[in-house]
Design an enzyme around this catalytic site. Sequence first.
Site, PDB file in Angstrom:
ATOM      1  N   CYS A 118       0.820  -1.220   0.000  1.00 56.43           N
ATOM      2  CA  CYS A 118       0.000   0.000   0.000  1.00 56.43           C
ATOM      3  C   CYS A 118       0.853   1.269   0.000  1.00 56.43           C
ATOM      4  O   CYS A 118       0.329   2.367  -0.171  1.00 56.43           O
ATOM      5  CB  CYS A 118      -0.938   0.011   1.202  1.00 56.43           C
ATOM      6  SG  CYS A 118      -2.048  -1.398   1.235  1.00 56.43           S
ATOM      7  N   HIS A 258      -2.515   7.154   4.105  1.00 49.72           N
ATOM      8  CA  HIS A 258      -3.057   5.931   3.516  1.00 49.72           C
ATOM      9  C   HIS A 258      -4.386   5.613   4.211  1.00 49.72           C
ATOM     10  O   HIS A 258      -4.503   5.711   5.428  1.00 49.72           O
ATOM     11  CB  HIS A 258      -2.068   4.782   3.696  1.00 49.72           C
ATOM     12  CG  HIS A 258      -2.631   3.463   3.292  1.00 49.72           C
ATOM     13  ND1 HIS A 258      -3.274   3.280   2.092  1.00 49.72           N
ATOM     14  CD2 HIS A 258      -2.673   2.265   3.933  1.00 49.72           C
ATOM     15  CE1 HIS A 258      -3.675   2.031   2.010  1.00 49.72           C
ATOM     16  NE2 HIS A 258      -3.335   1.391   3.108  1.00 49.72           N
ATOM     17  N   ASN A 288     -10.028   0.433   1.733  1.00 52.78           N
ATOM     18  CA  ASN A 288      -8.581   0.501   1.522  1.00 52.78           C
ATOM     19  C   ASN A 288      -8.278   0.112   0.071  1.00 52.78           C
ATOM     20  O   ASN A 288      -8.423  -1.052  -0.305  1.00 52.78           O
ATOM     21  CB  ASN A 288      -7.902  -0.471   2.505  1.00 52.78           C
ATOM     22  CG  ASN A 288      -6.398  -0.505   2.377  1.00 52.78           C
ATOM     23  OD1 ASN A 288      -5.832   0.021   1.431  1.00 52.78           O
ATOM     24  ND2 ASN A 288      -5.749  -1.133   3.343  1.00 52.78           N
TER      25      ASN A 288
HETATM   26  N1  COA Z   1     -17.401  -8.483  11.259  1.00 58.89           N
HETATM   27  C1  COA Z   1     -17.693  -8.861  12.500  1.00 58.89           C
HETATM   28  N2  COA Z   1     -16.785  -9.328  13.377  1.00 58.89           N
HETATM   29  C2  COA Z   1     -15.516  -9.396  12.951  1.00 58.89           C
HETATM   30  C3  COA Z   1     -15.130  -9.017  11.657  1.00 58.89           C
HETATM   31  C4  COA Z   1     -16.143  -8.549  10.789  1.00 58.89           C
HETATM   32  N3  COA Z   1     -15.885  -8.144   9.542  1.00 58.89           N
HETATM   33  N4  COA Z   1     -13.804  -9.182  11.523  1.00 58.89           N
HETATM   34  C5  COA Z   1     -13.356  -9.657  12.686  1.00 58.89           C
HETATM   35  N5  COA Z   1     -14.386  -9.803  13.568  1.00 58.89           N
HETATM   36  C6  COA Z   1     -14.344 -10.259  14.934  1.00 58.89           C
HETATM   37  C7  COA Z   1     -13.175 -11.152  15.235  1.00 58.89           C
HETATM   38  O1  COA Z   1     -13.475 -12.498  14.890  1.00 58.89           O
HETATM   39  C8  COA Z   1     -13.014 -10.965  16.734  1.00 58.89           C
HETATM   40  O2  COA Z   1     -13.956 -11.758  17.378  1.00 58.89           O
HETATM   41  P1  COA Z   1     -13.619 -12.444  18.814  1.00 58.89           P
HETATM   42  O3  COA Z   1     -13.371 -11.282  19.733  1.00 58.89           O
HETATM   43  O4  COA Z   1     -14.845 -13.215  19.096  1.00 58.89           O
HETATM   44  O5  COA Z   1     -12.385 -13.267  18.577  1.00 58.89           O
HETATM   45  C9  COA Z   1     -13.407  -9.504  16.964  1.00 58.89           C
HETATM   46  O6  COA Z   1     -14.172  -9.115  15.789  1.00 58.89           O
HETATM   47  C10 COA Z   1     -12.236  -8.569  17.124  1.00 58.89           C
HETATM   48  O7  COA Z   1     -11.302  -8.833  16.096  1.00 58.89           O
HETATM   49  P2  COA Z   1      -9.967  -8.049  15.967  1.00 58.89           P
HETATM   50  O8  COA Z   1      -9.224  -8.545  14.765  1.00 58.89           O
HETATM   51  O9  COA Z   1      -9.257  -8.054  17.287  1.00 58.89           O
HETATM   52  O10 COA Z   1     -10.538  -6.558  15.688  1.00 58.89           O
HETATM   53  P3  COA Z   1      -9.752  -5.212  15.575  1.00 58.89           P
HETATM   54  O11 COA Z   1     -10.324  -4.238  16.489  1.00 58.89           O
HETATM   55  O12 COA Z   1      -8.260  -5.417  15.568  1.00 58.89           O
HETATM   56  O13 COA Z   1     -10.171  -4.748  14.108  1.00 58.89           O
HETATM   57  C11 COA Z   1      -9.207  -4.666  11.925  1.00 58.89           C
HETATM   58  C12 COA Z   1      -9.831  -5.543  13.003  1.00 58.89           C
HETATM   59  C13 COA Z   1      -8.798  -5.537  10.765  1.00 58.89           C
HETATM   60  C14 COA Z   1     -10.263  -3.685  11.456  1.00 58.89           C
HETATM   61  C15 COA Z   1      -7.996  -3.918  12.496  1.00 58.89           C
HETATM   62  O14 COA Z   1      -7.165  -4.817  13.193  1.00 58.89           O
HETATM   63  C16 COA Z   1      -7.174  -3.217  11.461  1.00 58.89           C
HETATM   64  O15 COA Z   1      -7.649  -2.315  10.784  1.00 58.89           O
HETATM   65  N6  COA Z   1      -5.904  -3.565  11.353  1.00 58.89           N
HETATM   66  C17 COA Z   1      -4.999  -2.944  10.423  1.00 58.89           C
HETATM   67  C18 COA Z   1      -5.344  -3.394   9.059  1.00 58.89           C
HETATM   68  C19 COA Z   1      -4.541  -2.700   8.018  1.00 58.89           C
HETATM   69  O16 COA Z   1      -4.130  -1.600   8.183  1.00 58.89           O
HETATM   70  N7  COA Z   1      -4.369  -3.408   6.917  1.00 58.89           N
HETATM   71  C20 COA Z   1      -3.811  -2.905   5.748  1.00 58.89           C
HETATM   72  C21 COA Z   1      -2.467  -2.339   5.889  1.00 58.89           C
HETATM   73  S1  COA Z   1      -2.146  -1.531   4.404  1.00 58.89           S
END
Ligand code: COA
Length: 333
Positions: A118, A258, A288
């Site tokens: 990215c 980004h 994204n």
């Molecule tokens: N809908 C509903 N629930 C979801 C879900 C969705 N789309 N995706 C994940 N969950 C659930 C998980 O299973 C987890 O459940 P649990 O607590 O029962 O295990 C819970 O939500 C929390 O998941 P988690 O991964 O800890 O959430 P988070 O607060 O970290 O948010 C992201 C997830 C992906 C949004 C976040 O981590 C993020 O944005 N990370 C950076 C991603 C990024 O920048 N990527 C690209 C780089 S260029």
Amino acid sequence: MTAMPFSHIAGTGSAVPERILSNHELEKIVDTSDEWIMRRTGIKERRLSSTGKHESTADLGTAAARRAMEIADISERQIDTIITSTVTADRITPSAACLIQHQLEANHAAAFDVSAGCSGFTYGLELADASIRAGKAETVLVIGAERLSTFVNWQDRGTCVLFGDGAGAIVISARDAPGGILSTHIRSDGALWDLLYCEDGNPGPPDILNYIKHIPFHIKMEGNRLFKKAVAFMADIALQSLAQNKLVRDDIAIVIPHQANLRIIQAISEKIDIPMDRFYTNLHRYGNTSSASIPLAMDEAFRQGLIKKGDHVLLVSFGAGLTWGAAVIQWSI
Ligand code: COA
């Protein structure tokens, strides 16, 4: 000896596919909710490319480039170099840049892709700036064009809600007057490659939702660890950029980060002490779009009148690799 030229932004453009995929539609594909996606990411909808609509990676890149060339008021014959940042080129070879060159009929240009996740657009910007300053090119197109929908596992709710397709482009011109790209910084840490990677394979067909069952490859991501790295690395490189240019936070008219997650952007805003109202965000509409996100946001901000001639603009990127980067631009149009 003639003085070293400066790299000025002469035009910006962007293009997105027509098809909107809302969070509500995603609720029918995976076990998720509009409320979860909005609360955790700030994303409301994203765009997906479709067959028969000229929405391949090269098509989107070409459309964005044409719009940027219109503002820059240049013809295809003037383009010396086309740099396309993408991780989702239509083919492994030739590059998306060569396909874009062909569509633009920019026959005098050298064309190649940059793969830096990215962060690819800031990498492309650094290369373009270096080649202009070295006197090797006078007019460079830097394009970010992506179809992340082709790499997403549409059965993995942890990733498929995040990504979308689109493209952004800028024309950079050599000029003697000071200004334009004031600095670029790019960094990588390959030791963290496995926080975000694509398992296998090539880009799939554009109508991705019709092919869900046939996709043998996809994005794998450790969202939580990635989140923390994104905040730390982007804040750090943004502060380095400001220090190198002897700028303080009030000198920055607008930050174009980004567009991965609104919470990441809010955390960076706090860390670098520039208020959120000076960050441009459009991830609620596009999700994204990988390396297209910065030029797409920059084009929108410019067209909305949020960036004016002389303004200092801070770009800050982060992506798979891991890679990250920043640029400070004094706006020229
Ligand atoms: N809908 C509903 N629930 C979801 C879900 C969705 N789309 N995706 C994940 N969950 C659930 C998980 O299973 C987890 O459940 P649990 O607590 O029962 O295990 C819970 O939500 C929390 O998941 P988690 O991964 O800890 O959430 P988070 O607060 O970290 O948010 C992201 C997830 C992906 C949004 C976040 O981590 C993020 O944005 N990370 C950076 C991603 C990024 O920048 N990527 C690209 C780089 S260029």
